[in-house]
Structure formats: C-alpha cells, structure tokens
Scaffold this motif. Structure first.
Motif, PDB file in Angstrom:
ATOM      1  N   HIS A   1      21.794  15.971  16.353  1.00  0.00           N
ATOM      2  CA  HIS A   1      20.859  14.882  16.055  1.00  0.00           C
ATOM      3  C   HIS A   1      20.765  13.873  17.198  1.00  0.00           C
ATOM      4  N   LEU A   2      21.776  13.864  18.095  1.00  0.00           N
ATOM      5  CA  LEU A   2      21.707  12.939  19.220  1.00  0.00           C
ATOM      6  C   LEU A   2      20.620  13.320  20.219  1.00  0.00           C
ATOM      7  N   PHE A   3      20.186  14.576  20.175  1.00  0.00           N
ATOM      8  CA  PHE A   3      19.190  15.045  21.140  1.00  0.00           C
ATOM      9  C   PHE A   3      17.791  15.113  20.539  1.00  0.00           C
ATOM     10  N   GLU A   4      17.656  14.667  19.289  1.00  0.00           N
ATOM     11  CA  GLU A   4      16.332  14.648  18.681  1.00  0.00           C
ATOM     12  C   GLU A   4      15.495  13.538  19.295  1.00  0.00           C
ATOM     13  N   LYS A   5      14.233  13.843  19.527  1.00  0.00           N
ATOM     14  CA  LYS A   5      13.344  12.851  20.096  1.00  0.00           C
ATOM     15  C   LYS A   5      12.961  11.839  19.031  1.00  0.00           C
TER      16      LYS A   5
ATOM     17  N   THR B   1      19.886  10.383  36.406  1.00  0.00           N
ATOM     18  CA  THR B   1      19.024   9.247  36.747  1.00  0.00           C
ATOM     19  C   THR B   1      19.131   8.148  35.700  1.00  0.00           C
ATOM     20  N   SER B   2      19.101   8.518  34.432  1.00  0.00           N
ATOM     21  CA  SER B   2      19.181   7.517  33.370  1.00  0.00           C
ATOM     22  C   SER B   2      20.517   6.790  33.397  1.00  0.00           C
ATOM     23  N   ALA B   3      21.603   7.503  33.749  1.00  0.00           N
ATOM     24  CA  ALA B   3      22.904   6.853  33.841  1.00  0.00           C
ATOM     25  C   ALA B   3      22.925   5.840  34.975  1.00  0.00           C
ATOM     26  N   ARG B   4      22.370   6.196  36.126  1.00  0.00           N
ATOM     27  CA  ARG B   4      22.348   5.263  37.261  1.00  0.00           C
ATOM     28  C   ARG B   4      21.525   4.028  36.947  1.00  0.00           C
ATOM     29  N   GLN B   5      20.495   4.196  36.134  1.00  0.00           N
ATOM     30  CA  GLN B   5      19.619   3.068  35.827  1.00  0.00           C
ATOM     31  C   GLN B   5      20.212   2.131  34.779  1.00  0.00           C
ATOM     32  N   GLN B   6      21.007   2.658  33.863  1.00  0.00           N
ATOM     33  CA  GLN B   6      21.435   1.852  32.727  1.00  0.00           C
ATOM     34  C   GLN B   6      22.894   1.419  32.758  1.00  0.00           C
TER      35      GLN B   6
ATOM     36  N   LYS C   1      16.986  -1.891  21.839  1.00  0.00           N
ATOM     37  CA  LYS C   1      16.685  -1.957  23.262  1.00  0.00           C
ATOM     38  C   LYS C   1      16.825  -3.357  23.838  1.00  0.00           C
ATOM     39  N   GLU C   2      17.083  -4.347  23.018  1.00  0.00           N
ATOM     40  CA  GLU C   2      17.259  -5.706  23.514  1.00  0.00           C
ATOM     41  C   GLU C   2      18.709  -6.155  23.410  1.00  0.00           C
TER      42      GLU C   2
ATOM     43  N   GLY D   1      19.798   8.984  27.881  1.00  0.00           N
ATOM     44  CA  GLY D   1      18.489   9.623  28.012  1.00  0.00           C
ATOM     45  C   GLY D   1      17.462   9.057  27.047  1.00  0.00           C
ATOM     46  N   ARG D   2      17.887   8.644  25.885  1.00  0.00           N
ATOM     47  CA  ARG D   2      16.966   8.066  24.892  1.00  0.00           C
ATOM     48  C   ARG D   2      16.797   6.559  25.073  1.00  0.00           C
TER      49      ARG D   2
END
Length: 710
Positions: free
Chosen positions: A625-629, A115-120, A65-66, A88-89
């Motif tokens: 597996h890409l959609f696993e939380k 929304t996540s796409a617009r933000q990132q 995340k950094e 999304g993750r």
C-alpha cells in the motif's frame, strides 16, 4: 554509576529535541526502532518535544505536505524501501533521517542516487543505539537465535555475517557509553571443539569496527577523566555449569522456578489467589520502576523474607493506621493487612507482587526437594563439599536423587549433566545407566551429547589416558567467616573470578589475550588494584573496612557474552562493581534460564529447517500500500458558456457569519470539499495555541503507538 537505560534515553530525547528545533513535526518509527524507543522512553516525553504525532512507517498514513517529519528508523532493506516510497510520494514538507545504527553502504548509495531523497532529506544522522538496556547495567540484543547460529553444525555459513552483526551492536554500545576500550577475549587453546575460535574472531571484528569508527569520527572517544575502559569478549562455553546450577538469589530463582511471561517486558502471573496477594491470573510487570525489585533482586531468598518483614515493620511505623497493631510482622500478617489498604494501592500492588512471587517460589522449592538437589549440585560445580574438601560418594548421592520420584525430571537431567561435567566424561555404558535411573525420555539424551559442541567431554574410553580437566579459574576457597555463607550457594560463576583476576592484574594473558598485545598489554596490566581473595559472601572482610575510598571516576568494564548469559552472572557483575570499585556492564545476545538453555542445547541436533531462524525466513518486504498512487482530485466541472464571466460571491459573503465553522466553498453539486491542510504555525501563533494543545492532550494519549503504557 551511569545507567545504560538513562544513557540511551538521553540520546534519543536530545536528538529528537535538536532535530528541526522549534518546529512542529511528526515522528515516524518502524517496528524495530519502536521497540528500542518503547523500552526506555515515555510517549508523553516525546510529545512534549514539539511532536504532534507518532506513527509507524509500515502503516497507512495521511499526507501532510505542510509538516516536517523526523524518521527514526532501523537501517534494514525493507525499511529503506518504505522510506523511498514516502519520499517518492512527497508525503511531507521536509524530512530528517535518524538511523539507529549505521546503514550498509549499498543502502546508503540507494538513497544517495534517489532524486526525491536528495530534494527532501534535509539532514541525516546515526545514533548507535541498536541494543536493549534491560537493567541499569544489563544489556541484551534480544537475539535467542544467536545460540543455534553460533553452535549448530548446519549454520556454519551463517556465522561470519552473524559475527559482523554482533560486532556492530557491540560498537554501538561502546559509542553510547563513550568508551574506546582495550579488548581481551576468551581463548581456550587447549580445547578442540569448533566453537573455541568464536571469541577470537568476534574480538577482531569488534576491534576493526571500533578503529573504523574512531577514524571517521574525530570526536570519539569524548574527553573523560575515567581510566580507559576494558571490553571482555567471552561466550557460553567458558562456563557450562552456570546455566544448570540452581541459584537461590531472588531474581535467578523466580526466573528458574516460576512461569514468568518474557517478551519485550517481563510479567508475572500469580499461581494462587489469597487475601492480600496478587490476583490469580493477573499479569504484573517486573521492571526497573519497581523499587522493591531493584533493591532485593540479588538477595538470597532466606535473607529476602527477613528484609520484606523489616520493610513492612517500617511501613507500619510510618502509617498511624497500623501503629496500634501489636501483631509481629510475618508473611501471613502482612497479607492480611495488605487486603485492607485501598488508599495505598501502588505500595499494595508492589508488596503483593513480591509476596506472591516469594511464596510461590518457596512452594516450588519445597515440592521439588531442591534443598537435597542443590546440596549435591554445589559439590559437583565447585569440586568441594560443604567443608571445602574433596567430596566423597557423589555417584551414590546422584543415583539416589535420580531414583526419587519427588525429583522433577528436568532437575534429574541437570544433575546428570553436572555429574558428567564434574567427571569430565563417562563410559557410554555408565551414561546409559544414569539415564535408566532417571527414566528420562529418549530425546533428553540428545541434550547430553550435544554439549560436546560447546566443548564438554561427555564420553571416555575404558582406559582413557586423558587427565581429568582442571577448573580453569580455580576452586573456591573456604571463606574467612561463614556467618553469611549458605551451603546451597557456594558456587560462583566463572565470570566472577575473571573480573577479580583482572582487577588484581593477574588475568592470564594466554587465556584472555589482547587484540593488540603490542599496544594494550602494558596499559591493561598497569594500575590494577590489589583486592583480597576473601569471598563476597563473607560477613565483613577486612578489605571492606580498610580500603581507602576512591572518589574519582570509576573504570568501566564491559563484558559481552555470546550465546546467552545467566542471572547468576548478572548478579556477579553487580556485586563485583561494588567490591572492585568498577563500573561493570554485562551485555549478551539474550538471557538464559535453565529451561531455555536445555531446550537450545537439545535443538543443536535437529534439522536446521525446524529452527525457524530469521536467516531462513522470507525477507521482509515493504507493504504494497505504500506504493499505491494517491487518488487525484476530481477535475472542476466545465463551465456552461465560454463567455460566462466569473462573478464575485457577494451573496455568499453577505450570508457568511464570523466564526461559522461550516462556511466553506461549495462545489457545483453542493458537496463540501476541503483538501487543504492547516499551515505550519509560526512561533507567535504557537504561543496562542498552547491552551488548545493542552485540551487536546487527552485525545493524543488515546493513540497508544507503543506496546504498553509507561
């Protein structure tokens, strides 16, 4: 002349360098974009652009995340789903999206509404690199399924979408080359088969796509002193002889006669193991990096053997170890010398590879009596004998070869088909007699009759009034000098004559019309240079000595051949580039060898379900597996008392030593937890880490994200 490989490589590297410039970043590819990148770019070149790692979007990956991330992706529905799962993750800090070609409007809308796409997503761009440069002037789409899609009767409903896909790739190629060309297309109006309209429809799809791109991209085409380019769109039906005639130039011959391994790259396995030759069973890559291959691939085999000997004589003079050797250089002496060259490993392997291929090809040539076969083939394909007169007794010569047990069965099939094309069809009873002489399996007759789907006339009635078809591009005339003319290499593909006639300004507008005749016809016929009709294979034609040199930028001609192109056509384009003073690129759906061509023509009558077309396969899906939380972190242990005050860790600090890597905060159960990721380094901190990154370089190179090393 600009290399298509170099152009695509420059586009990819400069785009990655300019994206998130100065910051360390990850590069995420998918299966398709990885093949594109792997074909032209070295992994190390990418890692030098502040890229810490290269990963696949379909694989399991750790969150960071950094760290910023650059996605270089194919605009496919399941890849867009993979991207949405990443966003999304929130796996990374900021995202930069680079598409290999323009995404469909529905896929773009899907991202725009997220929304996540617009933000990132910080920035998104399109590269237009959805094609595979195989050589400097040879481009393929790696799509062998295009042949059945275009010509199989049961695939008619797939043709429109397939043409739109081809048009997008052709436009990507033009954009990369910086060309907004005039377009001419093959239009055999005298033919009656369904595929006759293929090129006209494809040309209009391409024209529409190009106009739309220019409308929304005002910097296209870029300013250039070159004359406006030309795009010629044709297909396999223009020349049915080229995939069948035995060609004895080096590249075409080894692809025809030797068991080359063709996938993303081309490899050769030696058939024999002899001193100084390639080890039996060892795969060696054949690529543009091989200088011997690039230099000699279009030479006739008889000239190649002489050139290899001359090159080795030069090598002997440059190396004192061999200066005292008085033995004349022959294939056998070269093999013996190569066996004792451990310190010249790279040169040894290159010479060993080509000596092996040359010897193996000549062995097959002699065993299959291809000199006798080719002599008849040349008369059938050109309509002229070795004296450039009308051939006689061809039927007897064909039957004599069909009865010969030494003639390979596929060569017999190729002979029958060429005889049918030469005669423009035969009585069904005569075809049966030819098949009986050849003793071919029953399924080979399907190959013959399926050629009608490509416009060939296979059968005639007893009193057929239909005239024998004439050669569309004229018969080859006798050369001015026969010094370099081989009796087994008189045939030239039709594409060579098309390029020559265009350069002279005499290309028939009824056979190759413009997509915009009212705008492009005058421009397309102006400024064409007069070129002598002398054969390229003539010793030293007069135009080669008297023609003034042109130091200005050359006009670019892009030829696209749907349904596959042959290596003889590739050779013709390279040669025409030289004597027509043009920069000619051959592009095609896939490269054809005679065996592949016969197999694909035979498949035109099989059930569509047996073809395993990509359009009939289940649509690929994003991995689950890409959609696993992500597993949440365990909650902190409850405190024993509400009134307990938090005490400063004075004892721990007293025991802690500077430089102790094991100093970490401990949980109550004594297990070490460190879920923090290293922060993004500033530019000054990165300067201090340069030496550390160099030490880690070897570790990074073990990650091999590409299919092969470069």
């Amino acid at each position: 002349m600009a290399s298509a490989i170099g152009i695509q490589q420059k586009i990819i590297l400069e785009t990655i360098r300019a994206t998130d410039q100065g910051e360390w970043k990850l590069l995420i590819l998918d299966g398709g974009s990885q093949k594109l990148v792997d074909g032209v770019v070295k992994e190390d070149d990418i890692l030098e652009l502040n890229v810490t790692n290269i990963e696949r979007i379909e694989d399991r990956r750790q969150a960071n995340k950094e760290m910023d991330v650059v996605y270089l992706l194919s605009p496919l529905p399941h890849i867009v789903d993979c991207l949405k799962a990443d966003l999304g993750r929130r796996l990374y800090r900021r995202s930069f999206i680079i598409w290999t070609s323009p995404p469909r409007s529905d896929l773009q809308s899907c991202l725009d509404q997220s929304t996540s796409a617009r933000q990132q997503i910080v920035h998104a761009s399109v590269l237009n690199i959805d094609y595979y440069p195989r050589e400097s002037h040879l481009i393929t789409f790696r799509d062998p399924w295009s042949f059945p899609t275009l010509y199989h009767p049961a695939c008619n409903q797939l043709v429109k979408q397939h043409m739109e896909d081809l048009a997008e790739k052709i436009v990507s190629m033009c954009v990369s080359l910086g060309e907004y060309p005039t377009i001419r297309y093959f239009d055999p109006r005298t033919q009656s088969h369904e595929a006759r309209v293929l090129c006209s429809h494809l040309a209009r799809f391409v024209q529409t796509e190009l106009d739309e791109y220019a409308k929304f991209n005002h910097d296209f085409p870029p300013p250039s002193p070159r004359p406006r380019g030309l795009l010629i769109i044709t297909d396999r039906t223009m020349d049915l002889f080229a995939p069948l005639v035995h060609e004895f130039t080096y590249q075409a011959m080894v692809h025809d006669l030797l068991p080359l391994v063709e996938a993303d790259k081309i490899y050769y396995k030696s058939l024999e193991s002899q001193p100084g030759m390639a080890q039996k069973g060892k795969e060696q890559e054949i690529s543009e990096k091989d200088g011997i291959w690039v230099k000699y691939r279009h030479l006739h085999m008889k000239d190649l053997l002489d050139e290899l000997v001359k090159d080795f004589d030069t090598f002997k003079k440059q190396n004192p170890e061999f200066a005292n050797s008085d033995n004349p250089a022959t294939i056998n002496t070269i093999k013996d010398m190569l066996a004792g060259l451990p310190k010249y490993q790279e040169g040894k392997e290159a010479y060993s590879l080509h000596l092996s291929m040359t010897q193996d090809a000549m062995t097959v040539f002699q065993e299959r009596r291809l000199a006798d076969v080719a002599s008849v083939e040349q008369s059938l394909a050109t309509g002229l004998d070795e004296d450039y007169k009308k051939p006689k007794n061809l039927a007897d010569q064909v039957i004599r070869l069909l009865d010969d047990d030494a003639i390979h069965f596929p060569d017999r099939l190729r002979l029958i088909i060429q005889y049918l094309l030469y005669r423009d069809g035969l009585l069904p009873m005569d075809i049966s007699k030819l098949l009986a002489h050849a003793r071919l399996p029953a399924q080979d007759s399907e190959v013959i009759y399926n050629l009608e789907l490509l416009g060939a006339h296979i059968t005639r009635v007893l009193k057929d009034s239909r005239p024998v078809a004439q050669y569309q591009f004229g018969k080859k005339e006798a050369p001015l000098s026969s010094a370099n003319e081989s009796g087994l290499s008189r045939f030239e593909p039709a594409l060579k004559f098309v390029l020559e006639e265009f350069s002279r300004g005499t290309l028939d507008q009824s056979l190759f019309p413009f997509t915009k005749p009212h705008l492009d016809a005058a421009e397309g016929l102006m400024g064409q240079e007069n070129v002598s009709q002398a054969s390229l294979r003539s010793a030293k034609p007069t135009w080669a000595r008297t023609r003034p040199s042109n130091t200005g930028p050359k006009q670019r001609i892009i030829v696209f051949m749907a349904g596959g192109a042959t290596y003889s056509e590739s050779r013709a384009c390279y040669e025409a580039s030289q004597y027509l003073d043009k920069d000619i690129y051959l592009s095609t759906t896939h490269m054809l060898t005679p065996s592949l061509y016969l197999r694909q023509v035979g498949d035109l009558s099989v059930d569509r379900r047996r073809l395993d077309l990509p359009a009939d396969r289940p649509k690929p899906r994003a991995p689950d597996h890409l959609f696993e939380k992500d597993t949440p972190l365990p909650p902190p242990p409850p405190s024993s008392s509400k009134d307990t005050k938090v005490q400063p860790p004075t004892d721990d600090m007293r025991r802690m030593r500077m430089g102790d890597d094991g100093a970490r905060s401990k949980a109550a159960n004594g297990t070490s937890h460190d879920h923090r990721l290293p922060p993004l380094q500033s530019s000054s901190a990165r300067g201090r880490l340069t030496k550390d990154r160099e030490k880690d370089g070897e570790k990074k190179k073990k990650l091999h994200f590409f299919s092969s090393k470069k």
